[in-house]
Scaffold this motif. Structure first.
Motif: not given
Length: 179
Positions: A119-125, A93-97, A127-132, A66-69
């Motif tokens: 992007q660390i401050f969007a994509d990586i965060m 992103k970076p929120f988990t919505k 992921a981390r906040l969502s537990g993936v 799925c595209l997540l943009s």
């Protein structure tokens, strides 16, 4: 370490390094894919043929995507039609919505899901906040990015210097057991 919450689990130069075989060994069945500067240059409408072949190889291996943009819905919708993938945009992103929406609407299982992005401050965060799990790619043509993305890049370099001091090889390392 304080910066570890920004660390990706895996670092790659390009998405094409993420093979279906590698995903299978990691137990990843679902991918949330960033679009701009990850799958295509910001100014392009379509991905390069190499990216299209990569997406086809994932489909053939039954990896659900799925595209997540954070991009504007209509622009991302057009790209989603080209690559024949569902999309969530704007994902905030970076929120988990956006991630939660993929879990709920598409049946993605967090323990078998990864986000791939530049992007660390969007994509990586996200992921981390969502537990993936999180794959960080080198951005495609960052000179085309909006100013608000470019202003974050120096801070990402600080995070990655710390990351590579801790994990010198950086590529394909599952850091989840070391956190």
């Amino acid at each position: 370490m304080a910066l570890s919450c920004f660390y990706p689990h895996y670092v790659v130069s390009s998405v094409v390094e993420i093979t279906p075989e590698r995903l299978a060994t990691l137990g990843i069945q679902y991918l949330l894919l960033d679009v701009d500067c990850t799958l295509k240059r910001y100014s392009q409408q379509a991905p390069e043929p190499e990216i299209e072949r990569w997406l086809d190889s994932l489909r053939a291996a039954n990896v659900k995507m799925c595209l997540l943009s954070n991009g504007v819905g209509a622009r991302i919708q057009s790209f989603a039609r080209l690559v024949d993938l569902p999309y969530i945009a704007p994902a905030c992103k970076p929120f988990t919505k956006g991630c939660r929406r993929a879990f709920n609407e598409l049946g993605f299982v967090p323990t078998a899901t990864a986000i791939i992005g530049d992007q660390i401050f969007a994509d990586i965060m996200a992921a981390r906040l969502s537990g993936v799990r999180a794959f960080l790619t080198t951005p495609l043509s960052p000179e085309e990015e909006h100013w608000f993305t470019r202003v974050k890049r120096p801070f990402e370099k600080i995070v990655m210097r710390s990351y590579f001091r801790r994990f010198p090889d950086g590529v394909w390392k599952d850091q989840s057991t070391r956190d």
